[in-house]
Design an enzyme around this catalytic site. Structure first.
Site, short mmCIF file in Angstrom:
data_model
loop_
_atom_site.label_atom_id
_atom_site.label_comp_id
_atom_site.label_asym_id
_atom_site.label_seq_id
_atom_site.Cartn_x
_atom_site.Cartn_y
_atom_site.Cartn_z
N HIS A 471 17.87 6.16 -3.15
CA HIS A 471 18.49 5.21 -4.07
C HIS A 471 18.90 3.92 -3.36
CE1 HIS A 471 19.73 8.97 -6.60
NE2 HIS A 471 18.45 8.66 -6.74
C1 LIG Z 1 10.98 9.57 -3.71
C2 LIG Z 1 11.91 8.92 -4.69
C3 LIG Z 1 12.59 9.72 -5.61
C4 LIG Z 1 13.47 9.12 -6.53
N1 LIG Z 1 14.02 9.89 -7.50
C5 LIG Z 1 14.72 9.29 -8.50
C6 LIG Z 1 15.13 10.04 -9.63
O1 LIG Z 1 14.84 11.22 -9.77
N2 LIG Z 1 15.86 9.39 -10.59
C7 LIG Z 1 16.18 8.07 -10.48
O2 LIG Z 1 16.86 7.54 -11.36
N3 LIG Z 1 15.78 7.33 -9.41
C8 LIG Z 1 15.02 7.90 -8.45
N4 LIG Z 1 14.54 7.16 -7.43
C9 LIG Z 1 14.90 5.73 -7.35
C10 LIG Z 1 14.15 4.84 -8.34
O3 LIG Z 1 12.85 5.32 -8.57
C11 LIG Z 1 14.15 3.41 -7.76
O4 LIG Z 1 15.50 2.96 -7.67
C12 LIG Z 1 13.38 2.41 -8.60
O5 LIG Z 1 12.08 2.88 -8.88
C13 LIG Z 1 13.31 1.09 -7.84
O6 LIG Z 1 12.57 0.16 -8.60
P1 LIG Z 1 12.19 -1.27 -7.98
O7 LIG Z 1 11.50 -2.01 -9.05
O8 LIG Z 1 13.41 -1.86 -7.38
O9 LIG Z 1 11.22 -0.98 -6.76
P2 LIG Z 1 9.89 -0.11 -6.65
O10 LIG Z 1 9.70 0.74 -7.84
O11 LIG Z 1 9.95 0.58 -5.33
O12 LIG Z 1 8.72 -1.19 -6.67
C14 LIG Z 1 8.44 -2.12 -5.66
C15 LIG Z 1 6.96 -2.43 -5.71
O13 LIG Z 1 6.69 -3.58 -4.93
C16 LIG Z 1 5.51 -3.37 -4.19
N5 LIG Z 1 5.57 -4.24 -3.01
C17 LIG Z 1 6.48 -4.21 -2.00
N6 LIG Z 1 6.21 -5.18 -1.09
C18 LIG Z 1 5.11 -5.83 -1.55
C19 LIG Z 1 4.34 -6.92 -1.04
N7 LIG Z 1 4.64 -7.55 0.12
N8 LIG Z 1 3.26 -7.33 -1.75
C20 LIG Z 1 2.94 -6.73 -2.94
N9 LIG Z 1 3.62 -5.69 -3.45
C21 LIG Z 1 4.70 -5.25 -2.76
C22 LIG Z 1 5.56 -1.88 -3.87
O14 LIG Z 1 4.31 -1.37 -3.48
C23 LIG Z 1 6.10 -1.30 -5.15
O15 LIG Z 1 5.06 -0.98 -6.05
C24 LIG Z 1 13.68 7.71 -6.48
C25 LIG Z 1 12.99 6.92 -5.56
C26 LIG Z 1 12.10 7.50 -4.67
C27 LIG Z 1 11.37 6.63 -3.69
#
Ligand SMILES: Cc1cc2nc3c(=O)[nH]c(=O)nc-3n(C[C@H](O)[C@H](O)[C@H](O)COP(=O)(O)OP(=O)(O)OC[C@H]3O[C@@H](n4cnc5c(N)ncnc54)[C@H](O)[C@@H]3O)c2cc1C
Length: 548
Positions: A471
């Site tokens: 998280h």
């Molecule tokens: C293993 C795991 C289990 C989890 N379990 C839960 C759960 O059960 N319940 C819950 O509520 N939350 C859970 N979470 C947390 C939740 O999924 C995250 O907080 C949320 O998905 C984050 O969203 P985001 O948009 O911030 O980032 P992300 O979803 O991580 O997206 C970031 C994206 O940016 C891309 N990216 C990064 N750098 C670059 C770059 N330089 N160029 C192009 N693309 C790039 C990445 O590849 C990725 O696709 C979990 C997370 C993980 C990793």
């Protein structure tokens, strides 16, 4: 160099990036170019809920990140999974759908994120979901993410619920209720029928046919292009190694997640000048808060070997697994639809006036308490994690190379309160299994085991065996003080046409799992961005609470 362009360039197709791309292109007059480093979400383990266990260290679907070793966690390099590919972390997460506690979001507003209070965020949670279990005033009916109750949990789960009620926990039918004291509940999952409901499947896929949306996969964003104090696009590396400029007519929106977004800012010369100089990057916009304020939940597990009751362990290999696969294919339920946990508890230690620890109960157990292969004989595990840790860490680049990993240093357990809270949580988990209904089933506590009796022993166990709850948030914090990276409108300070919209902007980690909150945040940001580029009157209406 070739040039591609769109009104909005969205970086990262994770939870937030998928929401933004889908919502912004509902307006046929706006165009979006979504740039994602990873691939399309084709791997079957993404879509079968229990497949997430096999994805945590997947070489192409995650970034393969590790944390910097730290004395407080026994000098270990901890796995720090981040999804890579369409859906980002929503494609590999544990499927638990837990909205924040109301005071979590109200605390953001109090910390300078004016307008991000719980009451005004409520409609955006509902907008993002479809809740199929009947009419509910706070639940969504037509949203892209399907949220469902756990189906057919094994009987051992009811035993845990009963034991929790015996020690005074209230049973909550809905773990997402507005009022939540110490309570036991069944989790809700981001699942549609037998499949994971990721942001890619819920939001992006239905939008892919639109003429105004283009998605580039396998494309790493190197940096934001700045001209005269304005973000005008991004520089990317295409799968063939070619460097290309992508032009944004209106805005660049970073949704690259807790590590990706600060890393891109730093590679663009936006950050702490000392960090940038050490990485060989010239400072364009000094912003000392970039990469700081990293917060995450840290879990340590108590596991028990059980008798006279079925658990997931025995069903996860051999003939029993084949039967589960058949059941999944024919009925769409059973072991393969399990999420990271099935039963949860909000617990309260002596150090808090409201719930401050979450217990995640899975009807299966792992050797040494770390996620890996399930044990063969019946077992159960209770993950214990503090909801509002005080430890703060950082994520920074150490090189200009876009393909080099940033250094992730969460500094788990560096705050005294965090250590004391986790030790008490481990004791509370043990206490639950001393209730008659559960005690009769326990053969032995396998970890931490009898050697860890006193506080020092429990802390030593937690340091040596704990890990991330996944998280991570806070590295591009919104606020109004000098160290905040953006204001409540999510615009990066000192740069026009640039926002961060993802988990990185949270001022404080929520008391809960973070995905539902990121969905809300991105829904709200999409509206803010869209209306900000509409007529001045509309912009004023939308921006009244969330000034950029
Ligand atoms: C293993 C795991 C289990 C989890 N379990 C839960 C759960 O059960 N319940 C819950 O509520 N939350 C859970 N979470 C947390 C939740 O999924 C995250 O907080 C949320 O998905 C984050 O969203 P985001 O948009 O911030 O980032 P992300 O979803 O991580 O997206 C970031 C994206 O940016 C891309 N990216 C990064 N750098 C670059 C770059 N330089 N160029 C192009 N693309 C790039 C990445 O590849 C990725 O696709 C979990 C997370 C993980 C990793």
């Amino acid at each position: 160099m070739n040039e591609l362009k769109a009104d909005y360039v969205v970086v990262g197709a994770g939870t937030a990036g998928c929401v933004l791309s889908a919502r912004l292109t509902e307006n046929p007059h706006a165009s979006v170019l979504l740039v994602e480093a990873g691939a399309r979400d084709r791997h079957p383990y993404i879509h079968v809920p229990a497949g997430f266990l096999r994805l945590l260290e997947h070489p192409s679907i995650t970034w393969g990140s590790r944390t910097r070793p730290h004395a407080d966690t026994d000098h270990r390099e901890l796995v720090f999974p981040r999804g890579r590919g369409l859906g980002g972390s929503s494609s590999i997460n544990g499927l638990l759908y837990v909205r924040p506690f109301p005071h979590d979001i109200d605390d953001w507003a109090a910390a300078g994120a004016t307008g991000w209070d719980y009451a005004s965020s409520q409609p955006y949670f509902a907008r993002s979901e479809t809740w199929p279990h009947g009419e509910h005033p706070r639940r969504g009916k037509r949203g892209p993410i399907h949220v469902t109750r756990v189906s057919n949990p094994p009987p051992v789960c009811d035993k845990v619920v009963d034991a929790a009620r015996e020690v005074g926990y209230e049973f909550l039918d809905d773990p997402n209720a507005d009022t939540r004291g110490p309570a036991v509940f069944y989790y809700q999952q981001t699942r549609r029928g037998r499949f994971r409901s990721s942001a890619a499947r819920g939001y992006l896929q239905p939008a892919l046919g639109r003429d105004n949306l283009r998605v580039l996969t396998g494309t790493d964003v190197v940096r934001v292009l700045l001209e005269g104090g304005r973000a005008v696009g991004v520089e990317v590396i295409r799968p063939d190694g070619q460097t290309v400029r992508v032009r944004a007519e209106k805005e660049v929106i970073l949704s690259a997640g807790v590590a990706g977004s600060p890393a891109i800012l730093e590679r663009s010369g936006i950050g702490d000048p000392d960090v940038l100089a050490a990485a060989g990057v010239a400072t364009q916009v000094p912003l000392r808060g970039v990469g700081r304020n990293l917060q995450d939940h840290y879990v340590a597990r108590v596991c028990f070997k059980l008798k006279d009751i079925a658990t997931a362990n025995e069903r996860a290999s051999g003939l029993a697994l084949l039967k589960e696969i058949a059941r999944y294919v024919t009925h769409g339920d059973g072991l393969l639809t399990y999420s990271a946990a099935l039963v949860g508890l909000y617990g309260q230690t002596q150090y808090a006036q409201r719930p401050d620890v979450q217990f995640v109960v899975a009807p299966g157990s792992f050797r040494s308490g770390r996620i890996g292969e399930l044990e063969k004989e019946p077992g159960i595990s209770v993950g214990c994690w503090q909801m509002r840790p005080e430890s703060r860490g950082e994520i920074h680049i150490t090189s200009r190379d876009a393909r080099a990993q940033p250094v992730i240093d969460p500094r788990y357990l560096s705050a005294d309160l965090d250590r004391r809270t986790l030790v008490e949580a481990l004791r509370m988990a043990r206490g639950l299994f001393e209730q008659p209904g559960l005690r009769a089933l326990v053969v032995q506590e396998t970890v931490p085991g009898p050697a860890a009796r006193d506080d020092a022993g429990l802390l030593a166990y937690a340091r040596a065996n704990g890990g991330t709850v996944y998280h991570g948030v806070g590295t591009c914090r919104m606020g109004q003080d000098g160290a905040a990276v953006g204001g409540p409108g999510l615009r990066v300070r000192g740069v026009a046409g640039l926002r961060v919209v993802d988990a990185a902007v949270m001022p404080n980690v929520t008391s809960t799992n973070t995905n539902a909150t990121v969905l809300m945040l991105a829904e709200r940001a999409a509206e803010l961005i869209e209306r900000g580029h509409a007529g001045a009157g509309e912009a004023r209406a939308a921006g009244a609470a969330l000034a950029a």
